[in-house]
Scaffold this motif. Structure first.
Motif, short mmCIF file in Angstrom:
data_model
loop_
_atom_site.label_atom_id
_atom_site.label_comp_id
_atom_site.label_asym_id
_atom_site.label_seq_id
_atom_site.Cartn_x
_atom_site.Cartn_y
_atom_site.Cartn_z
N GLN A 12 -2.68 -22.47 65.29
CA GLN A 12 -1.87 -23.56 64.57
C GLN A 12 -0.84 -22.57 63.65
O GLN A 12 -1.02 -21.27 63.60
N PRO A 86 5.89 -22.29 65.33
CA PRO A 86 5.99 -23.02 66.61
C PRO A 86 6.96 -22.38 67.33
O PRO A 86 6.94 -22.15 68.68
N THR A 89 6.21 -19.78 70.49
CA THR A 89 5.65 -19.97 71.32
C THR A 89 6.57 -19.65 72.75
O THR A 89 7.53 -20.08 72.60
N THR A 111 0.90 -19.84 72.48
CA THR A 111 1.13 -21.25 71.96
C THR A 111 0.73 -21.51 70.48
O THR A 111 -0.43 -21.36 70.01
N SER A 113 0.89 -24.31 67.35
CA SER A 113 1.11 -25.54 67.20
C SER A 113 1.64 -25.88 65.79
O SER A 113 0.97 -25.23 64.66
#
Length: 114
Positions: A12, A86, A89, A111, A113
């Motif tokens: 996250q 983000p 990513t 990745t 989020s």
């Protein structure tokens, strides 16, 4: 020279990940070990690198948040990524350059989020 990267994953925003890349084979020194990344639809870009002498270089978007380091006893380069966003990513690739050649690892997906 073979480069084996590990440590990617899903996290996250605001979280952390640590990437590792172990080099094997005949490794010439001095050299520069580092990390590049490629997001979908974008060119591969330098994230951070560190010389045999320990001098580190960072791309502006990751300064302060990322830390590159190396352990020459283990022929390994690390990328500590904190406060991930983000926009971080991408597929992350490790890289090794010496006076004659350049080598790439297979890439590891990161990745983040929102």
């Amino acid at each position: 020279v073979q480069l084996q990267a590990s440590g990617g994953g899903l996290v996250q925003a605001g979280g952390s990940l640590r990437l590792s890349c172990a080099a094997s084979g005949i490794i010439r020194r001095p050299n520069i070990m580092g990390w590049y990344r490629q997001a979908p639809g974008k060119q591969r870009e330098l994230v951070a690198s560190v010389t045999s002498g320990g001098s580190a270089n960072y791309a502006d978007p990751v300064k302060v948040r990322f830390t590159v380091s190396r352990d020459d006893n283990k022929n390994t380069v690390y990328l500590q990524m904190d406060n991930l966003k983000p926009e971080d990513t991408a597929v992350y690739y490790c890289n090794l350059k010496d006076f004659r050649s350049e080598f790439w690892g297979q890439g590891t997906q990161v990745t983040v989020s929102s």
